[in-house]
Design a protein around this motif. Structure first.
Motif, PDB file in Angstrom:
ATOM      1  N   PHE A  38       0.831  -1.208   0.000  1.00 49.46           N
ATOM      2  CA  PHE A  38       0.000   0.000   0.000  1.00 49.46           C
ATOM      3  C   PHE A  38       0.866   1.258   0.000  1.00 49.46           C
ATOM      4  O   PHE A  38       0.468   2.284  -0.565  1.00 49.46           O
ATOM      5  N   ALA A  39       2.044   1.179   0.613  1.00 54.29           N
ATOM      6  CA  ALA A  39       2.980   2.303   0.510  1.00 54.29           C
ATOM      7  C   ALA A  39       3.419   2.492  -0.934  1.00 54.29           C
ATOM      8  O   ALA A  39       3.556   3.627  -1.415  1.00 54.29           O
ATOM      9  N   ALA A  40       3.612   1.380  -1.654  1.00 60.15           N
ATOM     10  CA  ALA A  40       3.989   1.470  -3.065  1.00 60.15           C
ATOM     11  C   ALA A  40       2.870   2.096  -3.894  1.00 60.15           C
ATOM     12  O   ALA A  40       3.139   2.922  -4.777  1.00 60.15           O
ATOM     13  N   ILE A  41       1.630   1.715  -3.614  1.00 64.61           N
ATOM     14  CA  ILE A  41       0.503   2.310  -4.348  1.00 64.61           C
ATOM     15  C   ILE A  41       0.466   3.812  -4.133  1.00 64.61           C
ATOM     16  O   ILE A  41       0.355   4.604  -5.084  1.00 64.61           O
ATOM     17  N   GLY A  42       0.568   4.236  -2.874  1.00 63.85           N
ATOM     18  CA  GLY A  42       0.560   5.667  -2.585  1.00 63.85           C
ATOM     19  C   GLY A  42       1.724   6.396  -3.229  1.00 63.85           C
ATOM     20  O   GLY A  42       1.560   7.499  -3.765  1.00 63.85           O
ATOM     21  N   GLY A  43       2.900   5.773  -3.199  1.00 62.79           N
ATOM     22  CA  GLY A  43       4.077   6.403  -3.783  1.00 62.79           C
ATOM     23  C   GLY A  43       3.980   6.541  -5.286  1.00 62.79           C
ATOM     24  O   GLY A  43       4.261   7.618  -5.849  1.00 62.79           O
ATOM     25  N   TYR A  44       3.597   5.473  -5.951  1.00 61.70           N
ATOM     26  CA  TYR A  44       3.541   5.500  -7.414  1.00 61.70           C
ATOM     27  C   TYR A  44       2.399   6.379  -7.929  1.00 61.70           C
ATOM     28  O   TYR A  44       2.563   7.105  -8.916  1.00 61.70           O
ATOM     29  N   VAL A  45       1.247   6.312  -7.299  1.00 56.10           N
ATOM     30  CA  VAL A  45       0.123   7.141  -7.748  1.00 56.10           C
ATOM     31  C   VAL A  45       0.447   8.620  -7.568  1.00 56.10           C
ATOM     32  O   VAL A  45       0.217   9.445  -8.469  1.00 56.10           O
ATOM     33  N   VAL A  59      -0.630  18.029  -2.952  1.00 51.39           N
ATOM     34  CA  VAL A  59      -1.933  17.518  -3.394  1.00 51.39           C
ATOM     35  C   VAL A  59      -1.815  16.063  -3.831  1.00 51.39           C
ATOM     36  O   VAL A  59      -2.683  15.240  -3.538  1.00 51.39           O
ATOM     37  N   ALA A  60      -0.729  15.739  -4.522  1.00 46.58           N
ATOM     38  CA  ALA A  60      -0.562  14.394  -5.066  1.00 46.58           C
ATOM     39  C   ALA A  60      -0.413  13.343  -3.968  1.00 46.58           C
ATOM     40  O   ALA A  60      -0.934  12.226  -4.094  1.00 46.58           O
ATOM     41  N   ILE A  61       0.283  13.675  -2.887  1.00 47.79           N
ATOM     42  CA  ILE A  61       0.505  12.684  -1.819  1.00 47.79           C
ATOM     43  C   ILE A  61      -0.803  12.276  -1.147  1.00 47.79           C
ATOM     44  O   ILE A  61      -1.061  11.071  -0.980  1.00 47.79           O
ATOM     45  N   PRO A  62      -1.678  13.220  -0.756  1.00 46.35           N
ATOM     46  CA  PRO A  62      -2.971  12.789  -0.199  1.00 46.35           C
ATOM     47  C   PRO A  62      -3.812  11.986  -1.202  1.00 46.35           C
ATOM     48  O   PRO A  62      -4.514  11.045  -0.807  1.00 46.35           O
ATOM     49  N   GLY A 185       4.339   8.102  -0.572  1.00 45.67           N
ATOM     50  CA  GLY A 185       4.399   9.358  -1.302  1.00 45.67           C
ATOM     51  C   GLY A 185       5.508  10.267  -0.808  1.00 45.67           C
ATOM     52  O   GLY A 185       6.194  10.929  -1.595  1.00 45.67           O
ATOM     53  N   LEU A 186       5.708  10.302   0.508  1.00 39.33           N
ATOM     54  CA  LEU A 186       6.795  11.104   1.070  1.00 39.33           C
ATOM     55  C   LEU A 186       8.143  10.580   0.600  1.00 39.33           C
ATOM     56  O   LEU A 186       9.047  11.363   0.254  1.00 39.33           O
ATOM     57  N   TYR A 187       8.291   9.264   0.588  1.00 36.01           N
ATOM     58  CA  TYR A 187       9.544   8.652   0.135  1.00 36.01           C
ATOM     59  C   TYR A 187       9.834   9.027  -1.323  1.00 36.01           C
ATOM     60  O   TYR A 187      10.951   9.426  -1.664  1.00 36.01           O
ATOM     61  N   ALA A 188       8.819   8.889  -2.178  1.00 37.98           N
ATOM     62  CA  ALA A 188       9.006   9.156  -3.603  1.00 37.98           C
ATOM     63  C   ALA A 188       9.375  10.613  -3.859  1.00 37.98           C
ATOM     64  O   ALA A 188      10.273  10.908  -4.668  1.00 37.98           O
TER      65      ALA A 188
END
Length: 289
Positions: A38-45, A59-62, A185-188
């Motif tokens: 799920f972290a990967a989904i949030g990061g990639y999206v 905006v993209a991270i939320p 998302g923060l990581y990406a």
């Protein structure tokens, strides 16, 4: 602040967010070994939206977290029918499905990884981590948090009290997955790059260990666990190749002495009780002036 110290603090902030993503399901009596998925989904999206939709990272991270939550909701109903080791295996398989799917998506770079144009600095990452911590803290001060605790303690009693056990477990799973999406998302967006190989089972296990080491009975536990697992290896860096041996030894010793975790609910209640009235002793009697 030096770049080295800032890098460590960034990792601490991201690990804290991921730890709370695993904490919510565990607090409801579920072991989610797919949290990295799920972290990967949030990061990639979030990375795709900031790259291709010209969105701000704020905006993209939320939105990436929302996508992770939607996927979690879609799979929660069938996955959460399992219990114990079968639930762990199901969530592990789910995380691997997500990672393998991303590896085959050329639109986000596939196995080569995906560069991210938008960059966020440490202060932004720290604000996100602080916001997640405060959110979880306030959440467990509400009826929802009390119900989650009741479900964790005894599902049958919670059901007899009129609580919809399954609904609360699904809600905890979805919220935890959304928080994990924020961590991704923060990581990406801080490292300006994301690759699916990073979000494997080893990351999921590490995140769960943050929670188990810190303690599952208190909201402070995941924060303590993330801090220990992030900072202690760096403090032992002077011992060169022995630092991970020393680190593992410390972890084993702590878990032998405190199998319930470093921080327990009783400790937090005692601390709050003494803070509220420091003139009382442990038996509740007034201390002599």
């Amino acid at each position: 602040m030096s770049g080295y110290v800032e890098g460590i603090l960034v990792l601490l902030a991201i690990n804290t967010v991921l730890a709370y993503g695993a904490f919510l399901p565990i607090a409801a009596g579920q072991l989610n070994l797919g949290v990295a998925g799920f972290a990967a989904i949030g990061g990639y999206v979030s990375a795709y939206l900031s790259n291709n939709a010209a969105m701000s990272a704020l905006v993209a991270i939320p939105l990436g977290a929302f996508a992770a939550g939607v996927v979690a909701l879609a799979v929660a109903i069938p996955v959460l029918r399992t219990r114990g080791i079968y639930l762990a295996l199901a969530t592990f398989a789910l995380g691997e499905i997500v990672r393998a799917s991303i590896l085959n998506l050329e639109v986000v770079g596939g196995a080569a990884g995906y560069p991210v144009a938008a960059l966020i600095r440490f202060p932004t990452v720290a604000v996100f981590a602080l916001g997640v911590t405060v959110f979880v803290w306030l959440l467990f001060a509400t009826r929802f948090g009390i119900a989650i605790t009741a479900v964790h303690d005894d599902e049958r009693v919670a059901d007899l009290m009129g609580l919809n056990v399954r609904a609360f477990q699904v809600a905890a799973f979805v919220l935890g997955s959304a928080l994990a999406g924020i961590g991704g998302g923060l990581y990406a967006h801080h490292f300006s790059y994301i690759e699916a190989q990073y979000f494997g089972i080893s990351l999921s296990i590490s995140i769960v260990l943050y929670v188990l080491f810190g303690g599952t009975q208190s909201v402070i536990g995941p924060l303590v666990g993330a801090a220990v697992f992030t900072l202690l290896p760096e403090l032992l860096r002077g011992s060169a190749q022995w630092r991970y041996v020393l680190f593992a030894t410390v972890v084993i010793l702590v878990m032998v002495v405190r199998p319930q975790g470093v921080v327990t609910g009783a400790q937090v209640r005692r601390l709050l009780w003494f803070t509220a009235d420091p003139h009382r002793d442990r038996d509740g009697k007034e201390q002599a002036a």
